[in-house]
Write an enzyme that holds these catalytic residues in place. Structure first.
Site, PDB file in Angstrom:
ATOM      1  N   LYS A  76      93.125  -4.949 100.639  1.00  0.00           N
ATOM      2  CA  LYS A  76      91.700  -4.921 100.320  1.00  0.00           C
ATOM      3  C   LYS A  76      91.473  -4.262  98.964  1.00  0.00           C
ATOM      4  CE  LYS A  76      89.833  -4.974 105.015  1.00  0.00           C
ATOM      5  NZ  LYS A  76      88.967  -4.287 106.000  1.00  0.00           N
ATOM      6  N   HIS A 128      95.387   1.590 104.734  1.00  0.00           N
ATOM      7  CA  HIS A 128      94.081   2.173 105.040  1.00  0.00           C
ATOM      8  C   HIS A 128      93.695   3.184 103.977  1.00  0.00           C
ATOM      9  CE1 HIS A 128      94.463   1.287 109.634  1.00  0.00           C
ATOM     10  NE2 HIS A 128      93.997   0.253 108.961  1.00  0.00           N
ATOM     11  N   ARG A 171      97.668  -7.661 107.718  1.00  0.00           N
ATOM     12  CA  ARG A 171      96.450  -8.409 107.998  1.00  0.00           C
ATOM     13  C   ARG A 171      96.777  -9.889 107.835  1.00  0.00           C
ATOM     14  NH1 ARG A 171      94.805  -4.268 104.318  1.00  0.00           N
ATOM     15  NH2 ARG A 171      93.449  -2.701 105.291  1.00  0.00           N
ATOM     16  N   HIS A 176      95.414 -10.242 114.457  1.00  0.00           N
ATOM     17  CA  HIS A 176      95.264  -8.807 114.195  1.00  0.00           C
ATOM     18  C   HIS A 176      95.869  -7.954 115.304  1.00  0.00           C
ATOM     19  CE1 HIS A 176      93.471  -6.445 111.012  1.00  0.00           C
ATOM     20  NE2 HIS A 176      93.016  -5.578 111.887  1.00  0.00           N
ATOM     21  N   TYR A 212      94.595   4.524 116.269  1.00  0.00           N
ATOM     22  CA  TYR A 212      95.849   4.161 116.915  1.00  0.00           C
ATOM     23  C   TYR A 212      96.530   5.341 117.601  1.00  0.00           C
ATOM     24  CZ  TYR A 212      95.301  -0.061 114.155  1.00  0.00           C
ATOM     25  OH  TYR A 212      94.807  -1.208 113.608  1.00  0.00           O
ATOM     26  N   ARG A 229      99.120  -6.431 114.372  1.00  0.00           N
ATOM     27  CA  ARG A 229      98.962  -5.267 113.487  1.00  0.00           C
ATOM     28  C   ARG A 229      98.656  -4.023 114.324  1.00  0.00           C
ATOM     29  NH1 ARG A 229      97.431  -3.794 108.079  1.00  0.00           N
ATOM     30  NH2 ARG A 229      95.535  -2.541 107.924  1.00  0.00           N
TER      31      ARG A 229
END
Length: 307
Positions: free
Chosen positions: A171, A268, A147, A242, A277, A245
């Site tokens: 995150k 994730h 990110r 992004h 994806y 990514r």
């Protein structure tokens, strides 16, 4: 207790108990402001809001022509807020429990081909300090699937080049180790030759990628340069940091990488986030079918047996 006081407590709840990032918390609170405005305009309190009020609020969002994806996000935030109110016994029943989040169509991410990535990198003037830094940034974004916030906060203490890894704080302050390619290592080292000569602002000594002013480079600056290089090669796709990514994950899946491994590398929390994806570029799919389907197989014997 006033509405603003409850929202302040909700903010602390998101920060301390849910351990969300500041950007995520700000997004929650921005959406909640829309609901709070609705509540105050009708002189309601959180204690007397009903399911019908919530349906009216959702209808207003649609009347304002807010796109379905944003409506879904706002409703999700409202539902989270009411769960917080029930959990902390500010209200006894949750009027948002049965409120449905609208289904939105799957929006596939923009993905660059290897040729497009190479073209963008080829547009960078690496004879300058700025160009050398930008090449290292884009190569690292793509090679590690980062990110943009993870890249701008990358520290020297997170680099383990001898082992071939970098440590990323994603995150919710969750850390993960991500493999880094030899090319990305080389490009970062090329940039560090210039960085050593730069005057660094106090507090940024451990930051890898610096702006011209000696502080951590901003995401806006990275976006600006990426757009500049994309325009230079006449790339028509809508591009942002992004996108690299997205391209990283898609290229790995196309080449047979395990989706669970990719989930770990991307940081994730849920596998469903990574599954977006699993779409495969149509040209790649057609190429695979042509190459491997028995009806399209090129046999060694050019003259098949006559029936």
């Amino acid at each position: 207790m006033t509405h603003n006081s409850l929202i302040d407590r909700y903010k602390r709840y998101l920060l301390l108990e849910k351990n969300l990032s500041k950007n995520t918390i700000n997004a929650y609170l921005t959406d909640l402001q829309k609901f709070n405005a609705f509540v105050e305009a009708r002189q309601l309190t959180y204690q007397n809001i009903t399911y019908n009020h919530l349906e009216e609020f959702v209808a207003e969002l649609h009347d304002l022509n807010i796109v379905p994806r944003s409506v879904a996000r706002i409703i999700s935030g409202v539902k989270s807020f009411f769960r917080f109110l029930v959990l902390n016994e500010y209200i006894s029943d949750d009027p948002a429990e049965l409120l449905e989040i609208p289904k939105i169509g799957l929006k596939l991410p923009v993905v660059l081909s290897l040729e497009e990535i190479d073209a963008i990198l080829g547009a960078i003037d690496v004879s300058t300090a700025e160009g050398t830094r930008n090449y290292a940034i884009i190569e690292t974004l793509y090679s590690c699937g980062l990110r943009i916030s993870e890249l701008t906060h990358l520290k020297f203490s997170d680099l383990f080049f001898d082992e071939g890894f970098i440590r990323i704080e994603g995150k919710g302050s969750k850390q993960r180790l991500v493999p880094i390619s030899d090319i990305a290592i080389q490009k970062i080292n090329d940039y560090l030759l210039y960085r050593k000569q730069k005057k660094v602002k106090k507090g940024n000594e451990d930051i890898v990628f610096l702006s011209s002013r000696g502080s951590a480079i901003s995401r806006i600056t990275v976006y600006y340069y990426i757009q500049q290089y994309a325009d230079a090669v006449n790339l028509k796709k809508k591009i942002s940091p992004h996108v690299f990514r997205h391209s990283f994950a898609t290229h790995l899946l196309e080449r047979g990488a395990n989706i669970r491994v990719i989930q770990e590398m991307l940081g994730h929390e849920k596998i469903t986030t990574t599954e977006i994806y699993t779409h495969i570029d149509r040209n790649f799919l057609r190429q695979e079918i042509i190459e491997h389907h028995p009806r399209n197989k090129k046999w060694d014997d050019p003259t098949p047996t006559q029936r």
